[in-house]
Design a protein around this motif. Structure first.
Motif, PDB file in Angstrom:
ATOM      1  N   ILE B   5       1.050  -7.747   9.646  1.00  0.00           N
ATOM      2  CA  ILE B   5       0.581  -9.123   9.217  1.00  0.00           C
ATOM      3  C   ILE B   5       1.552 -10.003   9.562  1.00  0.00           C
ATOM      4  O   ILE B   5       2.726  -9.884   9.468  1.00  0.00           O
ATOM      5  CB  ILE B   5       0.604  -9.221   7.512  1.00  0.00           C
ATOM      6  N   ILE B  47      -2.709 -14.235  -0.359  1.00  0.00           N
ATOM      7  CA  ILE B  47      -3.730 -12.735  -0.290  1.00  0.00           C
ATOM      8  C   ILE B  47      -5.048 -13.213  -0.084  1.00  0.00           C
ATOM      9  O   ILE B  47      -5.756 -12.568   0.802  1.00  0.00           O
ATOM     10  CB  ILE B  47      -3.207 -11.864  -1.687  1.00  0.00           C
ATOM     11  N   ILE B  79      -7.941  -2.250   6.068  1.00  0.00           N
ATOM     12  CA  ILE B  79      -7.022  -2.876   4.953  1.00  0.00           C
ATOM     13  C   ILE B  79      -7.900  -2.622   3.627  1.00  0.00           C
ATOM     14  O   ILE B  79      -9.030  -2.468   3.563  1.00  0.00           O
ATOM     15  CB  ILE B  79      -7.073  -4.217   5.037  1.00  0.00           C
ATOM     16  N   ALA B  81      -7.794  -3.503  -0.415  1.00  0.00           N
ATOM     17  CA  ALA B  81      -6.806  -4.533  -1.370  1.00  0.00           C
ATOM     18  C   ALA B  81      -7.273  -4.388  -2.854  1.00  0.00           C
ATOM     19  O   ALA B  81      -8.292  -3.607  -3.189  1.00  0.00           O
ATOM     20  CB  ALA B  81      -7.752  -5.666  -1.053  1.00  0.00           C
ATOM     21  N   ILE B 154      -3.244  -4.170   0.710  1.00  0.00           N
ATOM     22  CA  ILE B 154      -2.690  -5.502  -0.052  1.00  0.00           C
ATOM     23  C   ILE B 154      -2.770  -5.481  -1.311  1.00  0.00           C
ATOM     24  O   ILE B 154      -4.168  -5.268  -2.137  1.00  0.00           O
ATOM     25  CB  ILE B 154      -3.438  -6.391   0.787  1.00  0.00           C
ATOM     26  N   ASP B 156      -2.211  -7.312  -5.109  1.00  0.00           N
ATOM     27  CA  ASP B 156      -1.769  -8.544  -5.940  1.00  0.00           C
ATOM     28  C   ASP B 156      -1.420  -8.168  -7.391  1.00  0.00           C
ATOM     29  O   ASP B 156      -2.485  -7.765  -8.106  1.00  0.00           O
ATOM     30  CB  ASP B 156      -3.219  -9.463  -5.868  1.00  0.00           C
ATOM     31  N   PHE B 186       1.723  -4.112   1.208  1.00  0.00           N
ATOM     32  CA  PHE B 186       2.262  -5.627   0.831  1.00  0.00           C
ATOM     33  C   PHE B 186       1.855  -5.898  -0.434  1.00  0.00           C
ATOM     34  O   PHE B 186       0.571  -6.005  -0.842  1.00  0.00           O
ATOM     35  CB  PHE B 186       1.265  -6.488   1.821  1.00  0.00           C
ATOM     36  N   SER B 188       2.447  -8.273  -4.072  1.00  0.00           N
ATOM     37  CA  SER B 188       2.839  -9.432  -4.583  1.00  0.00           C
ATOM     38  C   SER B 188       3.363  -9.071  -6.184  1.00  0.00           C
ATOM     39  O   SER B 188       2.911  -8.421  -6.935  1.00  0.00           O
ATOM     40  CB  SER B 188       1.917 -10.486  -4.820  1.00  0.00           C
TER      41      SER B 188
END
Lengths: 258, 319
Positions: B5, B47, B79, B81, B154, B156, B186, B188
């Protein structure tokens, strides 16, 4: 390389699994059966007062079922089923996952619409089959009514087809409303309001241009013996539905989902 | 490809409010990258931008070396998510939830059982999701993200709302996914303590831009106080008096300990001798470490604008 057909086939397959164990699927089957069932009970217990001796009983039987359905119950059913199907996605916060999936954004809207079109079709087929089966059952249980002496499969099939086409725009409009608004009361409330507006303004000379009257005009045609296959309201419904579907698909693929 | 990214000067505006004001992100391949920031800093917005759910007001996003806007479907295939609350159909079972996504993506049927095993949900896969605990829902959300066997995950706030044992389970799962399955992650969070043991790299988002990007070690080194000692003695009162008389800054801590600032490293020996010469037994002498949480807070605390300071101080002057 995925084609458009692959995306739609996969999407529809995924959408159809979402309605497993949900009210939307049951509603599509039970709503038409309840209409036919109620009319059956009325004819079974009070048929001697409704039907004239020696006359074709199917005329009254079909007319009663078609009129109640097209004026009130069908628009209400479409408002409810679209709200329930889109409600599954709203309640599960599923839109963001769908729009983050590696599929073209426009397929999210179209797949959901195709599922509702399929559910509506299931409902109409159930209604058609129930109408015929209940009519023949009346002929068996109450031979004095004379249902067994007539065959109207083609006539009833064409009648159901007319109502189905004439109701497509209501389906598309209610679908767009429930797609846009998370609150189920908005889509059901708007459906009730639009139906009431039709009932109030039913004697207005231009009511034939009002979308929620279109199924009624289609049903009304079936009660006359010499009618064209298509009535203008069916064309209005097809044209407006196609235009709204294109607009909705474009809008949904541009829209930001928070 | 070194970075999966990359964002350059990424900007996002919501109405008149600037949410992101020029974000430069570089997420190395093979890393577990923690994306930290207080609530409302713009983590979820970032995101959503990375997943194509929002359109940036400016700047660029490159995923797997390709521009996101022009290659959305292609890059999203690589990806998986989890965005805030997992998107789960509560009337369906865990397995059916996976089956819905499997059908949509056209993935092999075997993947459903594989991901259930990875997130340790095989035993409960037949149960309706409405009977799942929050931790199980989060794990099912990760299973959904893993379904297409993506190279990049990804996530969150994957530990949001979990109890300590749930956080620990999630930490083990993420490390396992990174080390055993080779996934770049990744994630958060608004709590540094929840992810500091998991991540290899991290960045801190504050007021729409990064205030730090690097490894946990770099963060620690960057912000360690120059010379702060924690001294453990038998007589705190005497030690406090002796040190104050010699001009040291002293702060009393619980458990017979004092925190003392020293100007240079050599002063530590002098301080020790001073206490011993005054008959005080020194049983511990260590450099104090500022916790990472304190570092995080110091980087993300709101700076008061000049006029607000004036309004606070003026009444005091009048008194």
């Amino acid at each position: 390389m995925e084609t458009t057909v692959t995306y739609l086939r996969r999407g529809l397959s995924a959408e159809s699994l979402k309605i497993k164990n949900s009210w939307a699927l049951w509603l599509s089957v039970l709503a038409p059966l309840s209409v036919v069932g109620m009319t059956f009970l009325v004819f079974f217990f009070r048929g001697d007062r409704i039907l004239k001796p020696g006359a074709d009983p199917w005329f009254h039987w079909v007319g009663n079922n078609f009129m109640a359905t097209s004026q009130l119950l069908l628009p209400m059913f479409l408002a409810l089923v679209t709200a329930l199907v889109n409600g599954i996605e709203h309640n599960s916060y599923g839109w963001k996952q769908l729009y983050a999936a590696p599929v073209p954004k426009w397929t999210v809207f179209v797949n959901k619409y195709l599922l509702l079109l399929w559910l509506t079709l299931v409902s109409f087929v159930t209604f058609w089959a129930g109408l015929l089966a209940a009519g023949y059952l009346l002929g068996f249980l109450k031979p004095e009514f004379g249902f067994q002496h007539y065959q109207h499969v083609a006539h009833i099939s064409i009648g159901a087809f007319r109502i189905f086409l004439a109701s497509l725009f209501i389906l598309t409009l209610q679908f767009c409303i429930s797609f846009q608004f998370r609150n189920i009361a908005v889509s059901i409330g708007s459906g009730i309001m639009f139906v009431l507006a039709f009932l109030i303004g039913s004697s207005w000379e231009h009511i034939g241009y009002y979308p929620y009257s279109w199924p009624f005009f289609a049903a009304n045609t079936s009660t006359s013996k010499e009618a064209h296959l298509f009535v203008p309201q069916m064309w209005y419904s097809l044209g407006c539905s196609a235009a709204l579907l294109v607009l909705g698909t474009w809008y949904s693929s541009k829209r930001v989902r928070q | 490809m070194k970075h999966l990214i990359q964002t350059q000067d990424l900007r996002y505006r919501y109405g008149s409010r600037e949410i992101l004001t020029g974000l430069h992100l570089n997420i190395p391949k093979g890393s577990i990258y923690g994306f930290l920031g207080p609530n409302g800093a713009g983590k979820t917005t970032t995101i959503r931008l990375l997943l194509g759910l929002l359109k940036p007001s400016g700047g660029s996003i490159q995923l797997f070396g390709k521009e996101l806007g022009r290659n959305r479907v292609e890059v999203l295939r690589q990806i998986g998510a989890l965005i805030e609350v997992p998107s789960l159909y509560r009337h369906l079972s865990g397995r059916d939830n996976l089956e819905v996504l499997r059908r949509l993506l056209g993935v092999d049927k075997k993947r459903v059982e594989i991901v259930l095993e990875i997130v340790r949900l095989q035993q409960d896969a037949h149960r309706p999701v409405k009977h799942y605990s929050l931790g199980m829902c989060q794990r099912l959300g990760i299973a959904l993200a893993l379904l297409s066997d993506p190279e990049l995950l990804i996530l969150d706030e994957p530990t949001n709302g979990l109890d300590p044992s749930g956080i620990r389970e999630m930490r083990e799962l993420l490390i396992d996914l990174n080390q055993e399955h080779g996934k770049t992650i990744f994630l958060s969070s608004h709590l540094l303590s929840e992810i500091e043991k998991t991540v290899t790299h991290l960045s801190i988002l504050h007021q729409g831009r990064l205030s730090f990007e690097g490894s946990v070690q770099e963060l620690r080194q960057k912000t360690l106080p120059a010379r702060v000692l924690e001294v453990e003695v038998d007589n705190v009162l005497s030690a406090n008096e002796v040190l104050l008389l010699q001009g040291y800054e002293v702060e009393a801590l619980p458990g017979n300990r004092l925190r003392v600032s020293v100007p240079v490293k050599e002063a530590v020996g002098h301080l020790n001798r001073l206490l011993v010469n005054h008959g005080i037994t020194v049983s511990g002498l260590v450099y104090a470490q500022q916790s990472l949480e304190e570092v995080f807070l110091s980087m993300t605390q709101q700076e008061l604008p000049a006029n607000s300071i004036l309004t606070q101080t003026s009444p005091l002057c009048l008194v």
